[in-house]
Design an enzyme around this catalytic site. Structure first.
Site, PDB file in Angstrom:
ATOM      1  N   SER A  41      83.524  17.698  61.512  1.00 49.42           N
ATOM      2  CA  SER A  41      84.634  17.665  62.886  1.00 49.42           C
ATOM      3  C   SER A  41      85.912  17.569  62.686  1.00 49.42           C
ATOM      4  CB  SER A  41      83.851  16.574  63.865  1.00 49.42           C
ATOM      5  OG  SER A  41      83.982  14.998  62.873  1.00 49.42           O
ATOM      6  N   ASP A 332      89.809   8.476  68.352  1.00 47.85           N
ATOM      7  CA  ASP A 332      88.526   8.055  68.821  1.00 47.85           C
ATOM      8  C   ASP A 332      87.802   7.035  67.844  1.00 47.85           C
ATOM      9  OD1 ASP A 332      87.360   9.774  67.193  1.00 47.85           O
ATOM     10  OD2 ASP A 332      86.762  11.269  68.870  1.00 47.85           O
ATOM     11  N   HIS A 335      87.814  10.005  64.461  1.00 48.44           N
ATOM     12  CA  HIS A 335      88.818  10.907  64.193  1.00 48.44           C
ATOM     13  C   HIS A 335      90.323  10.726  64.424  1.00 48.44           C
ATOM     14  CE1 HIS A 335      85.068  12.732  65.548  1.00 48.44           C
ATOM     15  NE2 HIS A 335      85.091  13.546  64.476  1.00 48.44           N
TER      16      HIS A 335
END
Length: 367
Positions: A41, A332, A335
């Site tokens: 991600s 978040d 990340h």
């Protein structure tokens, strides 16, 4: 005489302008023919949007609040991520497209010639750690298909030449380590931390060898960061909110194993392979130690989320996000913010030996 002087002067200015324009073009020129990206991600630019059953998506607000147009694109970020910033450094007008977005497109050949992004949020080195995401094995499988398409399009010799001059970015491993420490994980019953790390490195070795056998010669590998310092781990596993040292220990061991793999096993045996190891752990640790030096005011809380440290609830449309995003390290639960991603790429692209070794990415693409 004055007319001649004026003409000469105007010509001089025109020549100077042309030289300046050529200089700017050279500065912004694409410095590698293509960029191929593998990972999770941290560098996913939208592949998971196309995985129907995946729950690991970021194609909703507040993600993308700082992306051009304020659009949530599937990036796990408030804006651009590391894949985007690296593409900018290399002179590309945009990031390589997510592989799954190209399926069924008539012009796929024109898209892949400048590179493809195979990264998928939630991906791991091990298939069992990848859930509904594209595991590293699956990503390499898709790259094999792309390489075959390049051969069909350009011919074997030209495809080989293009790929050999291209840059391969690999950002993977965090989800495998998180998987070991999940509360319901069965992995600790099967492996000691060292055995598990060894399994990851040996599996990763085979994956990098497959990429090499499909033409890759310039590989930038990104080490795992201080995973125990993510807001999710601090808030859920440490009553004091401090970093979880057990997790950070495994991250350091994984990185040591990866560096050894690259220097002692792959480079001596794979002719023509050059690499840059990006020391995420070390760079991010410097942010934790001296946040104000790097422009951060908060390196503990997530900008977007809820609960303790904003690390208990993900960045969903129902939660609030901070207004001073440029002063936060974390966007978040897991990340980095856009600014943190940019700073990391800056460090890896032209950084010193403690940030990226044995050469930096700029030197790597020049080899």
């Amino acid at each position: 005489m004055e007319d001649i002087k004026e003409l000469m002067l105007s010509r001089t200015w025109r020549i100077a302008f042309i030289i300046a324009a050529l200089y700017v073009d050279a500065q912004n020129a694409q410095v590698v023919p293509a960029l191929f990206i593998f990972g999770d991600s941290l560098v996913d630019v939208g592949n998971n949007n196309h995985i129907r059953l995946s729950l690991l998506k970021a194609n909703f607000p507040h993600n993308g609040v700082d992306y051009p147009g304020g659009k949530a694109t599937g990036r796990f970020s408030n804006g651009l991520n590391s894949a985007d910033f690296l593409a900018q450094k290399l002179g590309f007008t945009g990031s390589p497209p997510p592989y799954l977005s190209l399926q069924g497109q008539a012009n796929i050949n024109s898209s892949i010639v400048k590179g493809v992004n195979f990264a998928s949020g939630g991906a791991g080195i091990l298939d069992e750690n990848s859930g509904g995401s594209l595991s590293t094995n699956k990503q390499v499988e898709y790259y094999s298909t792309v390489y075959g398409n390049l051969v069909a399009q350009l011919g074997s010799a030209e495809a080989e030449k293009l790929v050999a001059k291209s840059l391969f970015l690999v950002v993977i491993g965090s989800n495998d380590l998180f998987g070991f420490f999940k509360s319901n994980s069965k992995l600790p019953a099967k492996y000691t931390p060292q055995q598990y790390t060894d399994l990851l490195i040996s599996t990763f070795k085979g994956q990098l060898e497959r990429i090499y056998n499909l033409g890759a010669r310039k590989i930038a590998t990104v080490g795992v960061g201080a995973i125990g310092c993510c807001p999710s781990q601090r808030s859920q596993k440490n009553k004091t909110g401090d970093c979880v040292e057990e997790e950070n220990n495994m991250a350091r061991n994984f990185n040591a194993g990866l560096k050894s793999l690259l220097s002692s096993q792959l480079t001596p045996n794979l002719q023509g392979l050059t690499y840059a190891f990006c020391n995420t752990y070390g760079v991010v640790s410097s942010y934790f130690q001296n946040p104000s030096v790097y422009g951060f005011k908060d390196v503990v809380n997530a900008c977007c989320g809820a609960g303790k440290l904003n690390g208990r609830v993900a960045c969903l449309p129902v939660v609030k996000y901070c207004s001073n995003r440029g002063e936060y390290l974390f966007w978040d639960l897991y990340h980095p913010t856009q600014i943190a991603s940019q700073m990391l790429v800056d460090a890896f692209y032209e950084g010193s030996a403690d940030q990226v070794s044995p050469i930096n990415v700029k030197q790597l693409i020049s080899t």
